[in-house]
Design a protein around this motif. Structure first.
Motif, PDB file in Angstrom:
ATOM      1  N   TYR A  44      -3.644   6.394  -1.520  1.00 17.28           N
ATOM      2  CA  TYR A  44      -2.665   5.345  -1.791  1.00 17.28           C
ATOM      3  C   TYR A  44      -2.923   4.700  -3.146  1.00 17.28           C
ATOM      4  N   ALA A  45      -1.988   3.848  -3.546  1.00 14.63           N
ATOM      5  CA  ALA A  45      -2.168   2.919  -4.661  1.00 14.63           C
ATOM      6  C   ALA A  45      -1.628   1.580  -4.188  1.00 14.63           C
ATOM      7  N   ILE A  46      -2.226   0.514  -4.685  1.00 13.51           N
ATOM      8  CA  ILE A  46      -1.795  -0.838  -4.321  1.00 13.51           C
ATOM      9  C   ILE A  46      -1.006  -1.421  -5.475  1.00 13.51           C
ATOM     10  N   GLN A  47       0.115  -2.056  -5.140  1.00 13.53           N
ATOM     11  CA  GLN A  47       0.847  -2.863  -6.109  1.00 13.53           C
ATOM     12  C   GLN A  47       0.915  -4.271  -5.521  1.00 13.53           C
ATOM     13  N   ALA A  48       0.569  -5.258  -6.334  1.00 17.47           N
ATOM     14  CA  ALA A  48       0.481  -6.637  -5.849  1.00 17.47           C
ATOM     15  C   ALA A  48       1.199  -7.568  -6.810  1.00 17.47           C
ATOM     16  N   ILE A  82       0.883  -1.162   0.000  1.00 20.39           N
ATOM     17  CA  ILE A  82       0.000   0.000   0.000  1.00 20.39           C
ATOM     18  C   ILE A  82       0.925   1.217   0.000  1.00 20.39           C
ATOM     19  N   CYS A  83       0.898   2.002  -1.089  1.00 17.20           N
ATOM     20  CA  CYS A  83       1.928   3.015  -1.309  1.00 17.20           C
ATOM     21  C   CYS A  83       1.363   4.418  -1.487  1.00 17.20           C
ATOM     22  N   PRO A  84       1.975   5.411  -0.830  1.00 16.47           N
ATOM     23  CA  PRO A  84       1.672   6.801  -1.170  1.00 16.47           C
ATOM     24  C   PRO A  84       2.320   7.129  -2.516  1.00 16.47           C
TER      25      PRO A  84
END
Length: 149
Positions: free
Chosen positions: A77-81, A41-43
């Motif tokens: 945020y944005a999610i990277q998975a 979970i990224c700013p």
């Protein structure tokens, strides 16, 4: 004296950090039950980079894997998975740099292959208001079998 206590209480409340919450991420299109599914979970400043402040992982479940991340502060945020099929804690890539394992982003933000372009923050961002929220994204596989959905 009562006024001083009231002002002190008001200042203490205003300075208190926002309560942290739980973000549940339903990761779809997981092609098999090998390894685990990892989410960050990224700013904006950390998007597409290492060192995102919140992360979690769960054993992979073919179809949909649920990853729960606790202690997330309200924010944008944005999610990277990714599907870490071999449990080596990284996205494996081929000689061209294409991911060998499934990858995905919040809002199903797309990776463009030709010409190569990573997902954009504007396409992946979302607001987390807490205290609990659920979101979904789908993995994409560029090499090998695709997921079931």
């Amino acid at each position: 004296m009562k006024a001083l206590i009231a002002v002190a209480a008001l200042l203490a409340t205003a300075a208190a950090p926002a309560p942290e919450g739980t973000l549940t991420v339903r990761v779809g299109n997981v092609r098999n039950a090998n390894g685990r599914v990892h989410v960050d979970i990224c700013p904006e400043a950390r998007f597409l980079k290492d060192g995102c402040p919140y992360s979690g992982a769960a054993p992979a479940v073919a179809g949909t894997t649920v990853v729960v991340v606790h202690g997330v502060a309200p924010g944008r945020y944005a999610i990277q998975a990714y599907h870490d099929e071999n449990r080596n804690d990284k996205v494996d890539r081929n000689f061209l740099g294409l991911p060998k394992e499934g990858v995905g982003f919040s809002n199903d933000a797309k990776i463009v292959l030709f010409p190569p372009r990573a997902p954009q923050w504007a396409d992946a961002k979302f607001d987390f208001a807490g205290p609990a929220q659920t979101t979904m994204l789908n993995l994409r596989y560029f090499i090998g079998a695709s997921g079931p959905g």
